[in-house]
Write a protein that holds these residues in place. Structure first.
Motif, mmCIF file in Angstrom:
data_model
loop_
_atom_site.group_PDB
_atom_site.id
_atom_site.type_symbol
_atom_site.label_atom_id
_atom_site.label_comp_id
_atom_site.label_asym_id
_atom_site.label_seq_id
_atom_site.Cartn_x
_atom_site.Cartn_y
_atom_site.Cartn_z
ATOM 1 N N PRO A 194 5.364 -86.668 20.305
ATOM 2 C CA PRO A 194 5.374 -87.125 18.903
ATOM 3 C C PRO A 194 6.224 -86.222 18.009
ATOM 4 O O PRO A 194 6.644 -86.654 16.938
ATOM 5 N N LEU A 195 6.477 -84.980 18.487
ATOM 6 C CA LEU A 195 7.340 -84.054 17.730
ATOM 7 C C LEU A 195 8.738 -84.012 18.337
ATOM 8 O O LEU A 195 9.526 -83.119 18.016
ATOM 9 N N ALA A 196 9.035 -84.987 19.205
ATOM 10 C CA ALA A 196 10.320 -84.988 19.916
ATOM 11 C C ALA A 196 10.568 -83.617 20.546
ATOM 12 O O ALA A 196 11.681 -83.088 20.500
ATOM 13 N N GLN A 224 4.170 -81.860 10.487
ATOM 14 C CA GLN A 224 3.016 -82.634 9.996
ATOM 15 C C GLN A 224 3.441 -84.024 9.532
ATOM 16 O O GLN A 224 2.710 -84.999 9.722
ATOM 17 N N VAL A 225 4.626 -84.118 8.950
ATOM 18 C CA VAL A 225 5.142 -85.438 8.546
ATOM 19 C C VAL A 225 5.337 -86.313 9.777
ATOM 20 O O VAL A 225 4.952 -87.493 9.795
ATOM 21 N N ILE A 245 -2.020 -70.917 18.100
ATOM 22 C CA ILE A 245 -3.106 -71.340 17.211
ATOM 23 C C ILE A 245 -2.531 -71.831 15.887
ATOM 24 O O ILE A 245 -3.011 -72.821 15.319
ATOM 25 N N ALA A 246 -1.458 -71.197 15.402
ATOM 26 C CA ALA A 246 -0.861 -71.624 14.135
ATOM 27 C C ALA A 246 -0.384 -73.072 14.226
ATOM 28 O O ALA A 246 -0.651 -73.885 13.329
ATOM 29 N N HIS A 247 0.286 -73.424 15.313
ATOM 30 C CA HIS A 247 0.747 -74.805 15.484
ATOM 31 C C HIS A 247 -0.435 -75.771 15.585
ATOM 32 O O HIS A 247 -0.428 -76.855 15.005
ATOM 33 N N VAL A 248 -1.446 -75.376 16.356
ATOM 34 C CA VAL A 248 -2.613 -76.243 16.541
ATOM 35 C C VAL A 248 -3.280 -76.537 15.191
ATOM 36 O O VAL A 248 -3.608 -77.695 14.884
ATOM 37 N N GLU A 249 -3.448 -75.497 14.394
ATOM 38 C CA GLU A 249 -4.137 -75.700 13.105
ATOM 39 C C GLU A 249 -3.293 -76.561 12.168
ATOM 40 O O GLU A 249 -3.815 -77.407 11.439
ATOM 41 N N GLU A 250 -1.991 -76.356 12.247
ATOM 42 C CA GLU A 250 -1.084 -77.182 11.451
ATOM 43 C C GLU A 250 -1.201 -78.654 11.877
ATOM 44 O O GLU A 250 -1.274 -79.555 11.043
#
Ligand code: NDP
Length: 283
Positions: A194-196, A224-225, A245-250
Motif C-alpha cells: 500500500p506504500l508502494a 499516512q495519506v 516502532i515509529a513507522h508502526v505508530e504512524e
C-alpha cells in the motif's frame, strides 16, 4: 474521530494490518521486528499478514515470537506456496506454518498465487484444513477477475474469504473490474504494497507534490495519506510492513485520517485510474 474498520471474515477489524515480507531474514534485526509487531498490536493493528515464503519461514517465526502470550488478540493470515497448494503438500505446509507461528490455528490461509494445482484441488485441500480446525477460513492472493470467475465456478470456491492483491495510489488497475466485482460479492480485498514499498515501486510517490500537499493540509505524513487513500475504498484493508516502532505508530494513526472529497479529487488528477483493463500488477 473513530478509527476505520472493515467487516472481515465475520468480524470487525481495523482496516490497517501489518505485513511481514523481509522480516526474519537477519538475526540482528529480529528483536526490532518483534518489537515493531508488538507495538503494532498495542496500537490496534491486530491483523498480521505473513507467508511460508517470507525468509523461508523466518518471518512466521518472528510473528510467532511477537504474538507469544497474546494469540487471542491477533488475526493471523499466512499463505501457502503454489507448489504446496493441494493434497498432502498443503497439509504439510500448513503444519510447518502452525509450528513456526506457535499456534494451533491460522485465522485465514491464502493461496499465495496460482500454480500447477487446479483451483478445485486447492479448494478441496483448504476445506480439509478447515474441517480439521487447522485454519478458520481460506482465501486467495494475486487472482485477477478471470481467476475469480473460475473460482466461483469451482465447487466450494465461493467460500473464499478474501483476495490479497497489489494496490496503491499509483497502481489502480484493480479498480476497473476486480475491485467492483469483489465489492459486489462482499469479498474483502487486502491491499499489499500500500506504500508502494516506501516509493521503491514508484519512485517519488511519497515526495509527490500532490501527496505532500494533502499531507500538509492534514498535518500528517505522505505515508499516512497513502494508507488513508487505500482504506477509503469500500471493502479494502491495507497491510503495510513496518519494522520500526515509529513507522508502526504512524501507520496506526492513519486509521483516524479521513481524506476529504477535495483531497480525493486532487489525488485522482495526479494519479488517475487506468480506465481500461490492465494486467494485475504483482511484485
Ligand atoms: P509496503 O508498501 O508495505 O512498504 C514497506 C516499506 O515501507 C518498508 O520499507 C517500510 O520501512 C516502509 N514504511 C512502513 N511504514 C512507513 C511509514 N509510515 N513511513 C515511511 N515508510 C514506511 O510494501 P510490502 O511489499 O512490504 O507490502 C506489505 C505487505 O503485503 C508485505 O509485507 C506482505 O505481508 C504483503 N505482500 C503480499 C504479497 C503477495 O503476493 N500476496 C506481495 C507483497 C507483499 P521499515 O520496514 O523500515 O519500517
Amino acid at each position: 474521530m473513530t478509527d476505520s474498520s472493515i467487516h472481515f471474515c465475520g468480524q470487525s477489524l481495523p482496516a490497517i494490518g501489518q505485513g511481514t515480507w523481509y522480516m526474519g531474514e537477519n538475526r540482528a534485526r529480529r528483536r526490532q521486528e518483534v518489537a515493531a509487531l508488538r507495538a503494532g498490536i498495542d496500537s490496534g493493528l491486530t491483523l498480521i499478514d505473513t507467508a511460508e515464503m517470507y525468509a523461508e519461514g523466518g518471518a512466521e517465526q518472528v510473528v510467532g515470537e511477537a504474538i507469544r502470550g497474546q494469540r487471542d488478540k491477533v488475526f493471523l493470515v499466512s499463505k501457502v506456496y503454489p507448489w504446496n497448494a493441494g493434497g498432502r503438500q498443503m497439509a504439510n505446509a500448513c503444519e510447518g506454518s502452525l509450528r513456526r507461528l506457535e499456534t494451533e490455528v491460522i485465522d485465514l490461509y491464502l493461496l499465495h498465487w496460482r500454480g500447477d494445482f487446479t483451483l478445485a484441488e486447492t479448494v478441496e485441500a483448504m476445506q480439509a484444513l478447515v474441517a480439521q480446525g487447522k485454519i478458520r477460513r481460506w482465501g486467495v492472493s494475486n487472482l485477477d477477475i478471470e481467476d475469480m470467475h473460475e473460482l466461483w465456478q469451482t465447487d466450494g470456491g465461493r467460500d473464499c474469504a478474501a483476495n490479497q492483491v497489489l494496490y496503491h495510489l499509483a497502481s489502480r488497475g484493480i479498480e476497473h473490474s476486480l475491485l467492483p466485482w469483489c465489492q459486489s460479492q462482499a469479498i474483502p480485498v487486502m491491499a499489499y504494497c500500500p506504500l508502494a514499498q516506501a516509493g521503491r515501486l514508484r519512485s517519488g510517490l511519497l515526495a509527490h507534490p500532490q501527496v505532500q500537499a494533502v499531507a500538509n493540509a492534514h498535518g500528517v505524513t505522505p505515508a499516512q495519506v497513502l494508507l488513508a487513500w487505500v482504506i477509503q475504498h469500500q471493502g479494502v484493508m491495507a497491510i503495510p510492513k513496518a519494522a520500526t516502532i515509529a513507522h508502526v505508530e504512524e501507520n496506526a494513526a492513519a486509521l483516524q485520517l479521513r481524506l476529504t472529497a477535495d483531497d480525493l479529487a486532487s489525488l485522482e488528477r495526479a494519479f488517475p485510474a487506468p480506465g481500461r483493463k490492465v494486467a494485475l500488477d504483482v511484485v
